[in-house]
Scaffold this motif. Sequence first.
Motif, mmCIF file in Angstrom:
data_model
loop_
_atom_site.group_PDB
_atom_site.id
_atom_site.type_symbol
_atom_site.label_atom_id
_atom_site.label_comp_id
_atom_site.label_asym_id
_atom_site.label_seq_id
_atom_site.Cartn_x
_atom_site.Cartn_y
_atom_site.Cartn_z
ATOM 1 N N TRP A 95 8.130 -0.051 -0.511
ATOM 2 C CA TRP A 95 7.069 0.751 -1.133
ATOM 3 C C TRP A 95 7.223 0.789 -2.650
ATOM 4 N N VAL A 201 2.126 -2.306 1.636
ATOM 5 C CA VAL A 201 1.901 -0.890 1.939
ATOM 6 C C VAL A 201 1.917 -0.669 3.443
ATOM 7 N N SER A 204 5.486 -1.001 4.824
ATOM 8 C CA SER A 204 6.299 0.161 4.459
ATOM 9 C C SER A 204 5.967 1.358 5.331
#
Length: 222
Positions: A95, A201, A204
């Motif tokens: 992230w 994203v 993560s």
Amino acid sequence: MLQAIGHILPIALAVAISSVPIMATIVILLSPRRGASAAPFLIGWVLGMVMLVVITTLSAQAVPTPRSDRQPATAVGIAEIAVGAALIVIAIVSWRRARRNPVDGMPAWLGKLTSIGPWSAFGLGAALNIRPKEILLAIAAGLAVRGAGLTVTESVIAIVVYTVIGASTVAVPVIATLVDAKGMQPRLLSMQEWLGRNNRVVTSLILLLVGVFIIGSGIARL
């Protein structure tokens, strides 16, 4: 066995949503050599996944468990907490990298897959399983089988469930494209564009959620 499969399902889903093999699959399927390379890539991915989860499941048998169902499986619980924590660390690092270095598009190395041959595709599919995320997820699956105290037959069923779900996001596009390449092309291009923007994203977030789930499972065993 149902308890073990319940633990394995979210882990297998995390494998299925892993962005790197999906992106590699899309690049291969959009390449001129998809007819020669797509099936070997899928076979390598599936075989690598099976071998990894079998190894981790067998290795998990060395983790001591209580002789009575009324006693807590402390060792398995501690191992699951450690694996879950490692996944959360990877999620946080991924992230932070995504925030610091936003990337729009596929990684550069994926461009080389447009001319990949069948044996190289097979090797790549197998090798993609040997990554920290995949190894940790396979270990978590092996611990779930160990913690449930399954028989050999039940363990095989659990591994099959893990493999089918984990490989589905590669298998479905490959099979669909080999059946109808023209119809799948717009979908593949759309998926490629979306993953190019959001893969870090999504990865993560999934790893964070699964890591928390595995830690919760571990705590419940203590």
